[in-house]
Every structure is written in structure tokens, then in C-alpha cells.
Design an enzyme around this catalytic site. Sequence first.
Site, PDB file in Angstrom:
ATOM      1  N   GLY A 179      41.337 -71.555  12.571  1.00 19.00           N
ATOM      2  CA  GLY A 179      42.706 -71.976  12.274  1.00 19.00           C
ATOM      3  C   GLY A 179      42.734 -73.478  12.080  1.00 19.00           C
ATOM      4  N   CYS A 213      35.079 -70.558  15.188  1.00 20.00           N
ATOM      5  CA  CYS A 213      35.604 -71.873  14.808  1.00 20.00           C
ATOM      6  C   CYS A 213      36.704 -72.322  15.779  1.00 20.00           C
ATOM      7  CB  CYS A 213      36.069 -71.832  13.350  1.00 20.00           C
ATOM      8  SG  CYS A 213      36.330 -73.461  12.661  1.00 20.00           S
ATOM      9  N   TYR A 214      37.960 -72.395  15.321  1.00 14.23           N
ATOM     10  CA  TYR A 214      39.032 -72.776  16.250  1.00 14.23           C
ATOM     11  C   TYR A 214      39.042 -71.851  17.466  1.00 14.23           C
ATOM     12  CZ  TYR A 214      43.724 -73.510  18.141  1.00 14.23           C
ATOM     13  OH  TYR A 214      44.788 -73.766  18.982  1.00 14.23           O
ATOM     14  N   HIS A 258      31.117 -69.732  10.663  1.00 11.56           N
ATOM     15  CA  HIS A 258      31.833 -68.523  10.231  1.00 11.56           C
ATOM     16  C   HIS A 258      30.862 -67.385   9.896  1.00 11.56           C
ATOM     17  CE1 HIS A 258      35.912 -70.167  10.017  1.00 11.56           C
ATOM     18  NE2 HIS A 258      35.284 -71.303   9.795  1.00 11.56           N
ATOM     19  N   GLU A 268      31.593 -64.437   9.266  1.00 14.66           N
ATOM     20  CA  GLU A 268      32.214 -63.471   8.343  1.00 14.66           C
ATOM     21  C   GLU A 268      32.008 -63.811   6.873  1.00 14.66           C
ATOM     22  OE1 GLU A 268      33.678 -65.678  10.167  1.00 14.66           O
ATOM     23  OE2 GLU A 268      35.534 -66.451   9.333  1.00 14.66           O
ATOM     24  N   GLY A 299      51.114 -44.539  -8.946  1.00 17.86           N
ATOM     25  CA  GLY A 299      50.126 -45.481  -8.415  1.00 17.86           C
ATOM     26  C   GLY A 299      49.214 -44.821  -7.388  1.00 17.86           C
ATOM     27  N   ASP A 306      48.461 -45.648  -4.201  1.00 18.66           N
ATOM     28  CA  ASP A 306      48.887 -45.518  -2.809  1.00 18.66           C
ATOM     29  C   ASP A 306      49.767 -44.293  -2.591  1.00 18.66           C
ATOM     30  OD1 ASP A 306      47.551 -47.880  -2.655  1.00 18.66           O
ATOM     31  OD2 ASP A 306      49.344 -49.132  -2.591  1.00 18.66           O
ATOM     32  N   LYS A 321      43.222 -51.575   0.567  1.00 22.05           N
ATOM     33  CA  LYS A 321      43.221 -50.851  -0.709  1.00 22.05           C
ATOM     34  C   LYS A 321      41.925 -50.061  -0.949  1.00 22.05           C
ATOM     35  CE  LYS A 321      45.557 -50.305  -4.561  1.00 22.05           C
ATOM     36  NZ  LYS A 321      47.020 -50.174  -4.640  1.00 22.05           N
TER      37      LYS A 321
END
Length: 511
Positions: free
Chosen positions: A56, A83-84, A169, A171, A225, A227, A367
Site C-alpha cells: 500500500g 511490502c507495506y 512482491h 505475486e 453475455g 456471466d 471472469k
Amino acid sequence: MNKKQTVIVLDFGGQYNQLIVRRVRDAGVYSELLPYSTPIGKIKEIDPVGIIFTGGPNSVFEKDSLCVSSEMLELGIPILGICYGAQLIAHLAGGEVRTATTREYGKQDITYKPAPLFEGISSDSVCWMSHTDYVSRAPQGYEILASTKTCPIAAFGNIQKKIYGVQFHPEVVHTSGGQQILKNFLFRIIGAAGDWTMSNFVADMTEKIRQKVGDKKVLCAMSGGVDSAVAATLVYKAVGPQLTCMLVDHGLMRKNECEQVLSVFRDGLGMNLYKIDAADRFIHRLAGVTDPEKKRKIIGEEFIRVFEDEGKKLGKVNFLVQGTIYPDVIESGFGKSATIKSHHNVGGLPSVIDFDEIIEPLRDLFKDEVRRVGFELGLSKEIVMRQPFPGPGLAIRIIGDVTREKLDILREADAIFREEIAHNNLDTEIWQYFAVLTGMRSVGVMGDMRTYDYTIALRAVTSIDAMTADWARIPYPVLEKISTRIVNEVRSVNRIVYDITSKPPATIEWE
Ligand code: XMP
């Protein structure tokens, strides 16, 4: 049904937060992003198997810095601070954090000490850093587990308490072995089962829906769509004919779109799906309207009116299915940004239908997870990999006023564009592609005759989340074929242009 193991990702405002959730899920463990301010009581209620504090922009020693109670470190739940988040752990546990004179940013060489978090990773490796503050003294009971040239405490941890902090990080892809570090946290440190798979999701969710619905009635509005199609299919799998689906044809769909939805879901799967022909009323209300926001507003209102009329016919409904997905949930619950366009889907439905309860079977999924569920349910690639299509449909791809004639021209041009992209196997690498009927006419010559006809713009973009996008580098021969086909096969079009703007500064849709 076993209780779902959850890793909570506490959001301290970092830019990679959703990515952390994704990475944890990719490893087969269910994960949720929650605001840093989530009460500790709520966290205990969820009873997570692990917690991750994200990065952050704050400094832990600023007056209003984002913080959590130090009780969090005493819950007996494994924690990974990134990190933060790592600085916060150091701060809460009595270590020391300082601000450096310069920011450390980018790839750095890092040396790891032997520790469960770094098992299977070479002791000399590369990580991705992005910070100014750093942990200058590890708290008591915590060991220093990694260092870089400029950051002596690049990782620290209390092995007994299973609490770790990493300044870098894991990730992001630039950290080599980053996913392995997250997996070590999940499987070596937490001991998670790793049983979050889409087939388990489908089995659990159909059972849940079945129990919830009992012998009552369910209604779903399908938009064509992905979804709503996947949500409806999941509910259909659970309760079969107790589900009724409706499809509003607002006359602004792409070529053959309604027919395809009817043929797949009604004729193929046997769903109780009916179409409401509302094209006349939408086109009538849009007559002469040129302002993009006005068009969007009219279409949104008209949807609600159609549902209102339908609701009167249907009477009381027990359950209403909505295709809400996880990014919608995060977006509505967390911070906000300026309205560039008033997006809408079938969100007006709940306000005008008389129903008892909403079912949102996909509200925990991203998604691509929704797509995987779609495949799991046996839906075809044409349905599952469908590109996004905006709620207001072709109306926002016609610059200026919308008429039936322009809709027909656009539908034909768009269908050719889509056909050629698919034919050249470009449909998986291009994220979204469509034709736009620019309001512009220009002079052309066809068979020695002067023409004065419309210009069609082709828009094709690559993107990950539609927040940013780049124009797709479609090979020239493909563009040539599309251009030739459109001017030859679609009447009233004599010029084709290709949109080469990224987002930002342009948006994906033209209106
Ligand atoms: P823009 O044009 O804002 O579009 O760059 C980003 C993505 O959102 C889609 N879009 C919409 N989707 N309702 C929707 O469901 C809408 O009103 C709407 N407007 C734009 C657009 O197609 C792109 O994928």
C-alpha cells in the site's frame, strides 16, 4: 460438504491486490479481498486458514496510516505481509521501520536463508521491489530471512507463529519463484488442502442452490453475455424447469445474437427461455438522440420499463438470479472513480420485479473462473469465450442518431469483421473487436460512379481487464480482406478506417 478453506487478503491499497487473490486461487486455495478495516470479529467468523497483508502507499508511522489491531498477530492464524504489509507486521510486533532517502524500485538480486517460505528456491535469486520505507530492525522472536544489497531485511519471519513479512512482491512475475513462495506459504506453512477447483465449485454451488430453492420458482434475465449465461446454466443444472429465463431483444444486438442464445439454451439445453421483442420501443425512444450519455440513460430506463411490464405479467417470483461476478463486488464495495460512461447491465431488474431473494452464484468468481465454470457445465467455446458486449449494445457503436437502417449496416459490417477474425484464428489473442458506424460520410468511386457513403471504423484491442487496452496489430492482409469484403458486401459503406488509439487516452467503445 467440507467447509471452504479461505485465505483472506487484507487490502491496504496496493496496486497488485487483486493479483494476490488471483495467485492464491490459481494455487487451488479460495481467497477473498477484504478492506484492511474489516472488524476482527468478522475475520474470526470467516475463520480463514491464512491472512495476507497487501502492499500500500502509506507509511506505517504516518498519523492516519492504515493499520490493524496487533491482536491480529495473536489469532494463531498464519500471516504473510507483503511490502507495506511486512512493514506493518514489523511495526505491530515491536520492530522498527524507517524511510530511505531513495526509493528502491525494480528487479533486485536477493539472497534467501533456509526457511519454509523459501523452500525449493535458489538462495541467490531475483525479486521485484517497489518501496521507500524499509524494516530496519526485525521484531523480537523474528529472524531475518532474506536480504538485498540495499535492503538488509528483505524478509523476516517468526517460524513458530507462522508469521512472515517480505519487502518484495512475490505475486508479480518479475520475482523468480514468486508463485513458489506463495505456494510455500499456502501448503508448507498453512497446510492448505488446495481443493478449490471449478468442478468442486460447480458441485458445491448446484447443491447449495438446490437446497436454497427447494420447490420454488426462479427467474433470470439473460443478456446474451457470458456471466448471465453461466449463472443461468448453473441454476438450471440445480433446479431444471423451476427456472424461467427471459431475453430482452432491444433491437441493438449483433447479427444472429438472439437466435444463437435461443438455439443454445432453449432448443439445445431445454431451458424454459423466452424472448421479449422490445426492439420497436427502444428504437422509437432513441429516435433523434445523438448524445452518448442520453442514449445510455434512455436504454437503461427502457430496460426497467420492459421488466416492469414483464413483472406485472409474471407476478410474484421467489428467487431472482443475477450474473454478478467478483470484480463487480469489489468495485461496488471499495473506493470510487470518476464516471466516464454510465455503464449498465440488467441491474434495474431487482427494483421492479416482486421477488423474495437474489441468487448470485458467481459473485465469488473472477471472469476467467466464470469461463472455466462455463466449460465445466458443457457450454461451447462460442458462448464461453464470447467477447464482452456492452449493455446498450450497438446504439453506442453508432455515432449520432440510431436508426434501423444504420443498425442493419453496422450489423452486417460487424459480422464480416468477426467472421474474418475467427477465420484467421485471431479471436483468442484479440480481447475485443467490433465495427463502429461513424456518423461520417465521404466521397468514393464505385464502378465509375461517385458515391457519398458511410465510413466504418474497425476497433480491435488487446487487454486484460478493460481498464487499459492497446490496439491490436492485425496483420495487413487480414485488414485488407475485411475492408474489401465490407465495402463490397455492405451497402452504403465506401470507406474503412482502423482505430489505432490505446486506452487511455481513448476508451474501447467510441461512446
Ligand atoms: P470503455 O469503452 O469504457 O469500455 O473503455 C470498457 C469495457 O466495458 C464495456 N462496456 C460496457 N459493458 N455495459 C456493459 O456491460 C455498458 O454500459 C458498457 N459500456 C462499455 C466495453 O465493451 C469494454 O469491454
